[in-house]
Design an enzyme around this catalytic site. Structure first.
Site, short mmCIF file in Angstrom:
data_model
loop_
_atom_site.label_atom_id
_atom_site.label_comp_id
_atom_site.label_asym_id
_atom_site.label_seq_id
_atom_site.Cartn_x
_atom_site.Cartn_y
_atom_site.Cartn_z
N TYR A 12 2.21 1.21 14.01
CA TYR A 12 2.99 2.12 13.17
C TYR A 12 2.49 3.54 13.23
CZ TYR A 12 -0.50 0.94 9.52
OH TYR A 12 -1.65 0.73 8.81
N LYS A 54 6.23 5.86 7.25
CA LYS A 54 5.75 4.96 8.31
C LYS A 54 6.93 4.48 9.15
CE LYS A 54 1.94 3.28 5.46
NZ LYS A 54 1.35 2.13 4.77
N ASP A 108 -6.06 -6.12 -2.07
CA ASP A 108 -4.71 -6.62 -2.28
C ASP A 108 -4.67 -7.66 -3.40
OD1 ASP A 108 -3.94 -4.90 -0.28
OD2 ASP A 108 -3.96 -6.43 1.28
N HIS A 127 0.81 -1.21 0.00
CA HIS A 127 0.00 0.00 0.00
C HIS A 127 0.85 1.27 0.00
CE1 HIS A 127 -2.85 -2.77 2.43
NE2 HIS A 127 -3.05 -2.93 1.14
#
Length: 183
Positions: free
Chosen positions: A133, A73, A170, A64
């Site tokens: 995260y 991130k 996905d 992503h």
């Protein structure tokens, strides 16, 4: 806080090892300190959102990224183990289309810095895993894109013992040749 920075094959993607103080009672570690992060990495970012995901063995999330409002991130695993992957999607980079993979686990307490301009994903290699995260921008679903996790052009060596469990988005990711990229 002491922080060890380990370079990867993609210079902008960094593995971070925090100092862990442990004894028979357990352990203590400072999981994030903005000043220490910047001094150790040379990266100055403001984190605006924290996310927590739990996934079962074989779940693959990714790859992503956000084409607008890209997110850097900073990831870590608090329970279990994942194989975490970053793919360079910056057309101007000499590493465009290249990837790096790192094992992150509750045991090794490593963190991974994935900057803006990279796609990110992971597969769970333990019975389950909790991934925490921090992101440098908010989630904008209208700008989220998915790079196909098994695109032959990437040839990512996912540690899978069978087909992964995937979300519909996905399964329908775009190949590198067709995906929207960064300048």
């Amino acid at each position: 806080m002491s922080l060890t920075v380990i370079p990867t094959a993609l210079p902008e993607v960094l593995i971070l090892e925090p100092k862990v103080f442990g004894d028979e009672r357990g352990f203590f570690m400072e999981s994030f300190n903005a000043r220490v992060f910047e001094e150790a990495t040379g990266v100055h970012r403001t984190f605006v959102q924290d996310n927590h995901s739990r996934s079962a063995l074989g779940v693959l999330r990714g790859l992503h990224y956000q084409i607008r409002n890209p997110q850097g991130k900073l990831l870590r695993v608090t329970s279990g183990e994942v194989y975490d992957v970053a793919v360079d999607l910056r057309r101007s980079s000499r590493n465009f289309g290249k990837w790096v993979g790192v094992m992150l686990s509750e045991a090794n307490k490593r963190q991974l810095w994935v900057p803006e301009g990279f796609a990110h994903g992971f597969v769970v290699t333990s019975a389950s895993a909790d991934v925490l995260y921090k992101t440098t921008d908010y989630w904008y679903p209208e700008h989220e894109r998915t790079l196909l996790w098994n695109d032959p052009a990437l040839a990512i060596d996912w540690p899978l013992s069978g087909p992964p469990t995937l979300a519909q988005k996905d399964q329908k990711g775009a190949r590198l040749e067709a995906v929207e990229t960064f300048s």
